[in-house]
Design a protein around this motif. Structure first.
Motif, short mmCIF file in Angstrom:
data_model
loop_
_atom_site.label_atom_id
_atom_site.label_comp_id
_atom_site.label_asym_id
_atom_site.label_seq_id
_atom_site.Cartn_x
_atom_site.Cartn_y
_atom_site.Cartn_z
N ARG A 326 0.85 -1.19 0.00
CA ARG A 326 0.00 0.00 0.00
C ARG A 326 0.89 1.24 0.00
N PRO A 327 0.34 2.41 -0.26
CA PRO A 327 1.16 3.63 -0.35
C PRO A 327 1.86 3.96 0.96
N LYS A 367 0.47 7.14 -4.28
CA LYS A 367 -0.41 6.20 -4.96
C LYS A 367 0.04 5.89 -6.38
N ASP A 372 4.29 1.27 -6.52
CA ASP A 372 3.74 -0.05 -6.19
C ASP A 372 4.63 -1.15 -6.74
#
Length: 411
Positions: A326-327, A367, A372
């Protein structure tokens, strides 16, 4: 709850503690101010006790709090074959510890000295930190095999010390950390085993967790206690105020458990000293801020699994957060020249902020899909995860090493 039995200091118990002839006595030692290291190795004790009748497994701890936490992590799944022993401090040691623990690990060293005969009676000691190596200097007698499980898999320089080479076996979560030790010449390949991350065996990553009665995304802020590297001393209260004023995010303030164990923090590595500020009551009362400075949830990944975003500085907990990528955003409060520095490799997983006016922007930038991809790459390099539980792999590595290594060496 049944209390752990207490051996006489300096004596080896003779009332059923000594195993039948031929079995190896293996002790998992917990010697710290807080129980945060326990989940990194206690599941290995369970698996070793289950694995083979060749081992007599003991859990040793220097406080009842540590014993209770070990039992809590193991829950009812622990086999009855594990023996729990409390290694208590005496009154003089407790008084001196309140003074000298401010500048160094006085109580941990005093515990090793006080119980040295008990500790050196084992065939092997399994430990999550390096202080236990002092036993080899404190005693002139035969010492156990020393097995180092480490605790956490971060990139900071403090986790990559030459002294690790004094252990007989070092367990690693994945190739990234192991290879860095080998490249530095601190360890030989035969001293190492890659076993995954036993702490992950203590959690259910898919269990739903809801911390707030709203639908805002939740940010978990995890400052480290190090007085030279932590963001809390410079940014902490401003971060709390930032989220206090926010109408977009929830905040969980979940520092390293040692940050609020002391008011004064001293680093002998950097010769830095900082006073830790307190937290004003209004932040505790805020409905979209959760402040936890000492509960078991700081150590059992409750907040790492429940939050939507991570905010931190140099804590290795960010890799635990990546169990579900996750961020994340990192705070450079100490002016680090971090780019290209292996001690800050984890900072490549999200934006790095040195000015809090850029925090909201960084939370949005985190994000970006490019981050990611990097998170997944670093997670795979940090944790060699397989279908077999990590604690089972670790127990097998220890068993293989000890059964080949008989008898144990001399100091």
């Amino acid at each position: 709850m049944e209390k752990a039995s207490t051996p006489e200091p300096g004596r080896v118990r003779g009332d059923g503690i000594t195993p039948p002839s031929g079995r190896l006595r293996v002790a998992f030692l917990y010697n710290h101010d807080a129980p945060h290291q326990i989940a990194h190795s206690v599941m290995i004790a369970r698996e070793l006790a289950r694995s083979d009748e060749a081992f007599d497994v003991h859990i040793l701890a220097t406080s009842q709090t540590l014993i209770d936490h070990a039992r809590r992590v193991l829950d009812a799944s622990a086999p009855t074959g594990i023996t729990y022993l409390l290694l208590p401090e005496n009154r003089a040691q407790a008084v001196l510890g309140r003074i000298f623990d401010r500048i160094g690990p006085f109580s941990r060293i005093a515990n090793l000295w006080r119980h040295r005969r008990q500790l050196t009676s084992y065939d092997a000691l399994v430990v999550p930190e390096r202080t236990t190596l002092i036993l080899r200097h404190l005693t002139g007698r035969r010492t156990p095999r020393m097995i180092y499980t480490r605790h956490g898999s971060g990139d900071r320089s403090i986790g990559f010390k030459k002294s690790a080479g004094k252990f007989d076996l070092v367990l690693f979560s994945g190739p990234k950390t192991r290879d860095r030790f080998l490249k530095a010449g601190y360890l030989r390949p035969e001293q190492t085993a890659i076993v995954g991350y036993p702490k992950f065996d203590t959690v259910d990553p898919d269990r739903p967790r809801r911390l707030f009665d709203n639908d805002r995304p939740t940010v978990v802020y995890c400052p480290n206690p190090d007085p030279a590297l932590s963001s809390f001393y410079r940014f902490g209260l401003d971060i709390l105020e930032h989220f206090y004023q926010s109408d977009k995010y929830n905040l969980v303030f979940a520092p390293h458990v040692m940050l609020f164990k002391k008011k004064l923090h001293i680093s002998l590595e950097s010769f830095t000293m900082r006073w830790r500020p307190g937290i004003p009551k209004k932040y505790y009362d805020c409905p979209h801020i959760l402040i936890d400075t000492g509960s078991p949830a700081l150590m059992d990944m409750t907040y790492m699994l429940a939050a939507d975003m991570y905010l931190g500085d140099v804590s290795s907990q960010v890799y635990e957060f990546m169990l579900r990528p996750r961020p994340c955003v990192f705070l450079n409060a100490h002016g680090a020249d971090w780019q290209g520095n292996p001690n800050y490799q984890f900072w490549t997983m999200g934006p790095v902020v040195s000015d809090l006016s850029m925090l909201d922007r960084a939370l949005e930038e985190a994000k970006d899909p490019a981050y990611d991809r990097q998170r997944k790459v670093l997670f795979a390099q940090t944790f060699d995860m397989t279908d077999e539980p990590s604690s089972t792999r670790a127990a097998a590595a220890i068993a293989e090493f000890l059964l080949k290594a008989r008898p144990h060496p001399t100091a």
